[in-house]
Write a protein that holds these residues in place. Structure first.
Motif, mmCIF file in Angstrom:
data_model
loop_
_atom_site.group_PDB
_atom_site.id
_atom_site.type_symbol
_atom_site.label_atom_id
_atom_site.label_comp_id
_atom_site.label_asym_id
_atom_site.label_seq_id
_atom_site.Cartn_x
_atom_site.Cartn_y
_atom_site.Cartn_z
ATOM 1 N N GLN A 531 0.775 -1.148 -0.120
ATOM 2 C CA GLN A 531 -0.035 0.125 0.097
ATOM 3 C C GLN A 531 0.839 1.194 0.134
ATOM 4 O O GLN A 531 0.331 2.200 -0.013
ATOM 5 C CB GLN A 531 -1.028 -0.114 1.212
ATOM 6 N N LYS A 532 2.066 1.158 -0.120
ATOM 7 C CA LYS A 532 3.236 2.102 -0.255
ATOM 8 C C LYS A 532 3.168 2.930 1.143
ATOM 9 O O LYS A 532 3.931 4.218 1.271
ATOM 10 C CB LYS A 532 2.798 3.152 -1.179
ATOM 11 N N GLU A 533 2.637 2.288 2.296
ATOM 12 C CA GLU A 533 2.817 2.983 3.738
ATOM 13 C C GLU A 533 4.087 2.711 4.189
ATOM 14 O O GLU A 533 4.574 3.408 5.313
ATOM 15 C CB GLU A 533 1.756 2.266 4.544
ATOM 16 N N LEU A 534 4.848 1.635 3.737
ATOM 17 C CA LEU A 534 6.257 1.466 4.156
ATOM 18 C C LEU A 534 7.274 1.568 3.062
ATOM 19 O O LEU A 534 7.170 1.343 1.865
ATOM 20 C CB LEU A 534 6.504 -0.186 4.586
ATOM 21 N N LYS A 535 8.283 2.441 3.091
ATOM 22 C CA LYS A 535 9.320 2.492 2.083
ATOM 23 C C LYS A 535 10.142 1.105 1.876
ATOM 24 O O LYS A 535 9.958 0.268 2.839
ATOM 25 C CB LYS A 535 10.287 3.655 2.297
ATOM 26 N N GLN A 536 11.071 1.269 0.888
ATOM 27 C CA GLN A 536 11.793 0.035 0.623
ATOM 28 C C GLN A 536 12.727 -0.336 1.956
ATOM 29 O O GLN A 536 13.003 -1.604 2.236
ATOM 30 C CB GLN A 536 12.714 0.127 -0.643
ATOM 31 N N THR A 537 13.017 0.507 2.737
ATOM 32 C CA THR A 537 13.639 0.502 3.892
ATOM 33 C C THR A 537 12.910 0.055 5.096
ATOM 34 O O THR A 537 13.755 0.176 6.138
ATOM 35 C CB THR A 537 14.559 1.846 4.310
ATOM 36 N N GLN A 538 11.731 -0.067 4.986
ATOM 37 C CA GLN A 538 10.712 -0.239 5.872
ATOM 38 C C GLN A 538 10.458 1.061 6.891
ATOM 39 O O GLN A 538 9.848 0.833 7.993
ATOM 40 C CB GLN A 538 11.216 -1.440 6.969
ATOM 41 N N LYS A 539 10.944 2.061 6.421
ATOM 42 C CA LYS A 539 10.547 3.376 7.181
ATOM 43 C C LYS A 539 9.034 3.826 6.938
ATOM 44 O O LYS A 539 8.847 3.329 5.764
ATOM 45 C CB LYS A 539 11.330 4.638 6.834
ATOM 46 N N ILE A 540 8.523 4.103 7.694
ATOM 47 C CA ILE A 540 7.046 4.555 7.326
ATOM 48 C C ILE A 540 6.946 5.804 6.309
ATOM 49 O O ILE A 540 7.907 6.702 6.290
ATOM 50 C CB ILE A 540 6.323 4.903 8.722
ATOM 51 N N ASP A 541 6.080 5.737 5.480
ATOM 52 C CA ASP A 541 5.639 6.876 4.758
ATOM 53 C C ASP A 541 4.719 7.515 5.386
ATOM 54 O O ASP A 541 3.321 7.163 5.184
ATOM 55 C CB ASP A 541 5.369 6.521 3.337
ATOM 56 N N ARG A 542 4.889 8.611 5.997
ATOM 57 C CA ARG A 542 3.627 9.524 6.868
ATOM 58 C C ARG A 542 2.533 9.890 6.033
ATOM 59 O O ARG A 542 1.382 9.877 6.394
ATOM 60 C CB ARG A 542 4.310 10.603 7.592
ATOM 61 N N ALA A 543 2.951 10.593 4.913
ATOM 62 C CA ALA A 543 1.897 10.852 3.674
ATOM 63 C C ALA A 543 0.950 10.020 3.482
ATOM 64 O O ALA A 543 -0.305 10.088 3.258
ATOM 65 C CB ALA A 543 2.539 11.630 2.582
ATOM 66 N N LYS A 544 1.580 8.688 3.098
ATOM 67 C CA LYS A 544 0.745 7.677 2.448
ATOM 68 C C LYS A 544 -0.171 7.124 3.847
ATOM 69 O O LYS A 544 -1.252 6.842 3.491
ATOM 70 C CB LYS A 544 1.552 6.504 1.980
ATOM 71 N N ILE A 545 0.391 6.945 4.988
ATOM 72 C CA ILE A 545 -0.527 6.494 6.059
ATOM 73 C C ILE A 545 -1.690 7.495 6.216
ATOM 74 O O ILE A 545 -2.754 7.017 6.575
ATOM 75 C CB ILE A 545 0.367 6.317 7.132
ATOM 76 N N GLN A 546 -1.322 8.761 6.452
ATOM 77 C CA GLN A 546 -2.370 9.712 6.462
ATOM 78 C C GLN A 546 -3.495 9.371 5.539
ATOM 79 O O GLN A 546 -4.644 9.572 6.002
ATOM 80 C CB GLN A 546 -1.848 11.248 6.561
ATOM 81 N N GLN A 547 -3.063 9.305 4.274
ATOM 82 C CA GLN A 547 -3.864 9.084 2.997
ATOM 83 C C GLN A 547 -4.843 7.847 3.426
ATOM 84 O O GLN A 547 -6.218 7.746 3.145
ATOM 85 C CB GLN A 547 -3.376 9.033 1.900
#
Length: 560
Positions: A531-547
């Motif tokens: 869902q693109k909520e995690l980047k390849q490095t497993q860091k969270i993608d805050r913008a995608k999670i908020q969406q």
């Protein structure tokens, strides 16, 4: 004179000095592991480099690689560098729009994919199908080319090495597109070789006495450092994980001496040890100090069951390791070191050294890298590891690479005297009161709670922050058998919510949580890379999670 100026030169020396030693190990089927020798490794790299020339690839052309970790990937990537072309690795689970952007920016002369499924991935539409070949098709076409004897390959390899310029661009590492269009980070062999030398020196890695397990995406800088740079530099054979599902069984088979993983993988290993373990294990982990007898007889068995009994060096990178995770591993006799870096720094800015006294900093800058904190708190660095600029994007390059060579990381930090990471510049949350809040320290503290797997803090323009929390897999499985505990995308079990609320309050009272967190939502699924909520490095993608969870965020802030 023995030339060891680049990783490629060192591979050739390895092949000459120890021609029959294991270099690349892979699982062909259920029957077991096969291996490629150091001499076979080097000859195949030269053979592939010659084939690239015959396929029409010219110096400076871009060759894309899209596949799982395998001997083929590393042989082809090294061959691209040896030929004078530029490699571009495509991360797994990449979105179609990001792939189209990568293709549009760097115009591939050739695309090498693992299978037809990789070739059918959306995003390749603008690439001429004749330029896309699977590894199998490439080998078939190579059969039609002139056969080269070992002596001829040796001569061709020497010629190609003599034409190498370590400062030429050898690879393009694309950044995440979460903050806009992905940017191509230009890197040369000089940066990669520098980082390999620094890590080998700083961590005193034993020469010709190690074993690696490759499973992080080879499109990323972290796995390139391990599988290509350190492996060749120290002459360590690499075992390639055949699939995500076989990670734990193969980890136990390989028993690596050095293991590089992202924090989420270290947490998964911790959960694997905890799940189903007898009460004795839990009691041993709860005591302040474990006696030598218990450590030797019991915790040693735990390390053996995980496949970590021969581990001499554990490394975490790509994101901050939660202190509780580091402390847990130390209790079972594994001292996890951390490496902090980014694509633009060839994966290295600072690192820790054994033995670790605490798990809240990311260590110090090694010799050869300068580090300072700007007036606004941003971390700046300068050294031979700094990138060459963004591909065809001078404006973006000028924004981060200052005229005097200092690189702006975009991260906020403090030197105390070791480096503490406070968060990203663009992640800072401005509350309605005007107060600025750094979410990363809050998220790291929340991930210390025993039942929490991940956390994302939001609240831009609001009166307070809100934490989106995800649960560890076993906790979530248990809740599925409790009537009414899960309602759609949220967990509504009042007992669990009260327990977590109490734990959060305790963290704050103990000064381990830098901000009050009175609002939180417990989600019924973890953040997802698909869902693109995690980047390849497993860091969270805050913008995608908020969406993804906008409805639940708005609902919480509507409550008084």
């Amino acid at each position: 004179m023995r030339d060891n100026s680049t990783i490629l030169h060192r591979l050739k020396l390895w092949a000459h000095d120890q021609p029959v030693s294991q270099a690349l190990c892979f699982r062909e089927d259920e029957s077991g592991w096969s291996s490629i020798s150091a001499s076979g490794y080097w000859r195949q790299v030269v053979r592939f480099a010659v084939a690239l020339k015959d396929f029409g690839v010219q110096r400076g052309d871009r060759v894309f690689l899209y596949a799982s970790n395998s001997p083929e990937w590393v042989q082809w990537e090294l061959a691209v560098w040896l030929s004078g072309a530029i490699s571009v690795g495509v991360p797994p689970h990449l979105g179609a729009d990001e792939l189209r952007s990568m293709v549009g920016q760097s115009s591939p002369a050739l695309v090498l994919v693992e299978s037809d499924a990789h070739r059918a991935t959306p995003g390749w539409e603008s690439v001429d199908p004749s330029l896309m070949l699977t590894f199998h098709e490439v080998l078939e076409r190579m059969l039609g080319l002139r056969g080269w004897s070992d002596d001829e390959l040796e001569e061709r390899g020497s010629i190609l090495l003599s034409r190498l310029n370590p400062d030429d661009t050898a690879m393009i590492l694309f950044t995440s597109g979460s903050m806009g269009t992905p940017k191509g980070v230009k890197m040369g062999l000089s940066q990669l070789t520098f980082v390999a030398d620094v890590l080998s020196r700083e961590w005193r890695l034993p020469y010709m006495d190690g074993r690696l397990f490759s499973f992080l995406p080879l499109a990323g800088v972290a796995e390139k450092i391990q599988t290509l740079a350190v492996a060749i530099n120290q002459r360590y054979p690499v075992w390639f994980n055949s699939s995500y599902e076989r990670f734990f069984p193969e980890l136990r088979e390989v028993r690596p001496s050095l293991l590089l993983a992202v924090p989420r993988v270290w947490e998964r290993i911790k959960e694997e040890a905890e799940n189903g373990k007898p009460k004795l294990f839990q009691r041993l982990m709860e005591v302040e100090r474990v006696g030598r007898f218990a450590e030797k007889l019991y915790l040693g068995q735990v390390r053996e069951q995980l496949g970590l009994d021969q581990l001499r060096f554990a490394v975490s990178g790509a994101a901050k390791l939660p202190p509780t995770t580091g402390e847990w591993f130390r209790k079972i006799g594994i001292d996890i070191q951390e490496i902090y870096g980014m694509n633009e720094s060839c994966g290295l800015i600072a690192l820790t050294h054994p033995p670790r006294r605490e798990y809240r900093s990311v260590g110090r800058a090694p010799v050869g890298i300068e580090l300072r904190i700007a007036m606004d708190g941003e971390i700046l660095l300068r050294g031979k590891n700094v990138f060459q600029g963004y591909w065809n994007n001078e404006e973006a390059t000028r924004e981060v690479l200052l005229p005097d060579g200092w690189l702006k990381t975009g991260d906020l930090g403090e030197l105390r005297p070791e480096l503490m990471i406070l968060g990203r510049n663009h992640d800072i949350i401005k509350l309605s009161s005007g107060r600025m809040v750094a979410p990363l320290p809050i998220e790291n503290a929340l991930k210390e709670l025993p039942e929490i797997s991940n956390a994302c803090v939001v609240g831009e323009g609001k009166s307070s922050v809100l934490a989106l929390l995800t649960l560890k897999e076993q906790v979530l499985v248990d809740l599925r058998f409790t009537p009414g505990a899960i309602e759609g995308l949220t967990v509504e079990d009042e007992t669990l919510k009260a327990r977590i609320r109490s734990q959060i309050r305790m963290l704050y009272e103990q000064k381990r949580l830098p901000e009050r967190v009175d609002r939180f939502v417990i989600l019924s699924r973890d953040f997802s890379q698909d869902q693109k909520e995690l980047k390849q490095t497993q860091k969270i993608d805050r913008a995608k999670i908020q969406q993804s969870f906008r409805h639940f965020i708005d609902l919480q802030f509507e409550v008084s």
